[in-house]
Design an enzyme around this catalytic site. Sequence first.
Site, PDB file in Angstrom:
ATOM      1  N   GLU A  47     -10.429   2.230  -4.389  1.00 24.21           N
ATOM      2  CA  GLU A  47     -10.077   3.643  -4.225  1.00 24.21           C
ATOM      3  C   GLU A  47      -8.992   4.140  -5.184  1.00 24.21           C
ATOM      4  OE1 GLU A  47     -11.128   4.512   0.369  1.00 24.21           O
ATOM      5  OE2 GLU A  47      -9.285   3.369   0.095  1.00 24.21           O
TER       6      GLU A  47
ATOM      7  N   HIS B 123      -3.670   2.913  -4.600  1.00 21.54           N
ATOM      8  CA  HIS B 123      -2.934   2.635  -3.357  1.00 21.54           C
ATOM      9  C   HIS B 123      -1.511   2.159  -3.664  1.00 21.54           C
ATOM     10  CE1 HIS B 123      -5.881   3.195  -0.132  1.00 21.54           C
ATOM     11  NE2 HIS B 123      -6.796   2.723  -0.955  1.00 21.54           N
TER      12      HIS B 123
ATOM     13  N   ASP C 241       0.870  -1.177   0.000  1.00 23.55           N
ATOM     14  CA  ASP C 241       0.000   0.000   0.000  1.00 23.55           C
ATOM     15  C   ASP C 241       0.899   1.217   0.000  1.00 23.55           C
ATOM     16  OD1 ASP C 241      -2.238   1.837   0.503  1.00 23.55           O
ATOM     17  OD2 ASP C 241      -3.304   0.055   1.192  1.00 23.55           O
TER      18      ASP C 241
HETATM   19  C1  ACM Z   1     -10.764  -0.407   1.784  1.00 25.27           C
HETATM   20  O1  ACM Z   1     -11.088  -0.275   2.972  1.00 25.27           O
HETATM   21  N1  ACM Z   1     -10.312   0.625   1.084  1.00 25.27           N
HETATM   22  C2  ACM Z   1     -10.892  -1.674   1.101  1.00 25.27           C
END
Ligand code: ACM
Length: 752
Positions: A327, A271, A194
């Site tokens: 996201e 991410h 991430d």
């Molecule tokens: C998440 O909580 N963005 C999967």
Amino acid sequence: MTLWRLALLGGFLLITWCSSMAQELHVDIIPKPDRVILQDGALNLNQSFPVYYSERFQELSSLLSEVPKLQVASYELFRKMKKHQPAGIWILESSESDRLRPSEYTLVISPSGVMIKSPDSAGALAAIQSLHQLSMLQHTAALPFVEIQDKPRFAYRGLHLDVSRHFMPIAFLKKYIDVMALYKFNQFHWHLTDGAGWRLEIQRYPELTKKAAWRPQAHFADWEKYGKRYVEQGTANAHGGFYTQAQARELVAYAARKGINIIPEIEMPGHSEEVLAVYPELSCTGLPYTQNEFCVGNEQTFTFLKNVLDEVLTIFPSEYIHIGGDEADKSHWKTCPKCQALKSKLNLQTEEELQSYAVQQMDEYLQSKGRKMIGWDEILEGGLTDGATVMSWRGEEGGIEAANKGHDVIMTPQSHLYFDFYQFDPRTQPKAFGGYLPLERVYSYNPLSEKIAKDKAKHILGAQANLWTEFMPNPQQVEYMAFPRALALAEINWTEQDQRDFPDFKRRLQKHYALLQDLGVNYYRPSFDVLYDVVYDAAKKSNRITLSSEQYTPTIRYTTDGTDPNNESPLYIAPIDLAVSATLKAASFLDSARMGPIEIVELDIHKAIGKSVQYNTKWNDSYAAQGERTLVDGRKGGVSYQDGKWQGFTSDIELVIDLDRREELSRVAARFMQMPGPGVFFPGSIKVSVSDNGKSYREAGSFVPHIDKNPAVLDIQSFEIKFDKPVMAKFIKFEAKNTKKAFLFVDEIVVD
Ligand code: ACM
């Protein structure tokens, strides 16, 4: 008659039975087994037992030696039951006549010893874990005579951990897996990559762990505050870390021995700031520190991801591989010539479809390697790729949609399974992500929504809780957030819905607090703080107050005369009815000591209760609470704006209360919540006007709440407008300004 039953008849040897011991025996297993028949008596563990195993259980039978208090004398392949068989431990593959289905097991503890039967390793492992718990739950070296027949409700029973925001050492991960196994979890979702750090050695791309795994700040929040930079490994004060492939393999094997599969997550296309910081050629801008999403118009991106996956697949035998998909910003794609060229070439209309294309590349690649892809529910946007399993996190809707379309789904809704959310009043807790998710709410979750078609229910594989570690800088804090909520999840996944019951879970949990202590787990202790619920009874014209706490059998004392409760104040036994406005003060006691703060509850019997309300601005539909009744129902909200008592607005508030007839009024008060984390603020101002005909209004008063520069994590205040002299009116117009253009939450408008 089975061999085992013959043995039961023939071999009443080595029986130890003691009635005083029997009274103390506990079968309070979590998750609750399907069927438990407790018998009188106990098997004395002050002796050692030979273990007899079926060939297929040879390896896993070694776990018996880890069962506390159980002494294994020898291991022997089972051939047949001997005459005058001394007590032993059998772990046997079930036969047709046992009628056990996959993952099912029976565990019988009798004078003859312990008999485990199952058709497969999953069931045999679950039986050993039940035995392990049974032993830990006893105060003496004895096991109760019992017959257990058991099976899981769901095949996928998961717990997740983000090791990017804060790196967690392997030794802790082993402990996490040990506790997971004890509670019959079988999937560990390891969030390895991430923006905050890449955590897995990839030999082909050494920069990922030489640099993108290290940062100058230990704590995620500081790293975020000071520009999110990475530093070279070995830099003085560098914080972070990564797992070598050898370490990851070792963990995979460690978990597998305990029946837990590890699903690695390699995030894409969003991410991914850490990758793009060290391989900036994979971003649209070509520059480091500019975006979170890979450039999907660049073929090199897919070469990189496939090369990474090639190494990942050699480490993780898991059928499922998680590719993230949540996201992703996508904004750079809109202006990136490469991304736009790809979009035109593929005749795609939206950036969501571009994401879908990228995900599909991963899906096809993983399928070609004999694996299955999991992605977060954003992968539904722009079209779901064929082989995808969806992890539904933004709510259940994505999961419901995917299941109804015939895709497999794992439910991880943040409403019930985000263990980075507060588990008690945020004013009493270490900083967490926001949200509010106490144990009881977790327990109330049922992964099988009624909105899933009956014939699609099989697509709900199970549920998982997620632990994002923004505010969990170390293992102790992970444990604090995970436990005991993970025990509630264990029961959600294992125990049939009609067998689940929160009071009974809470009763069994009392024993498991001791067990978690024995394991050295830093679990969240149930609070002594008094919780209350107030409901106005229109028929009796009185408020009914219910008091409780998270303690199993709390001692709560209270007063209604304004004095502080002490150890001689009236004991709360049953709900209290109060027909007049009053201030109730309550606190928990342990013997004569007060435990925790005094809770002060203002109970209003006021003139607007039950009256009709006309909304000139509408509430936000996600926080309708009880609709038009909410603000005049006498009910006070608690610490969660989701408790059905707080009404939420994203606009200003303007409403009119019709009192039915002209009344003499002395004040209007409105109770608001402020919780800056999720964007809940007090109003900038409130105003009250009155009218006799509902057409022409005259202002009766206004109030400007004090704005705190550094507001507390949670604040609840009643803002009052007192009239200098009594006002006569039939209609009251109430207005509140949403100055911050965020959320306003109000639970009651009190009119006296
Ligand atoms: C998440 O909580 N963005 C999967």
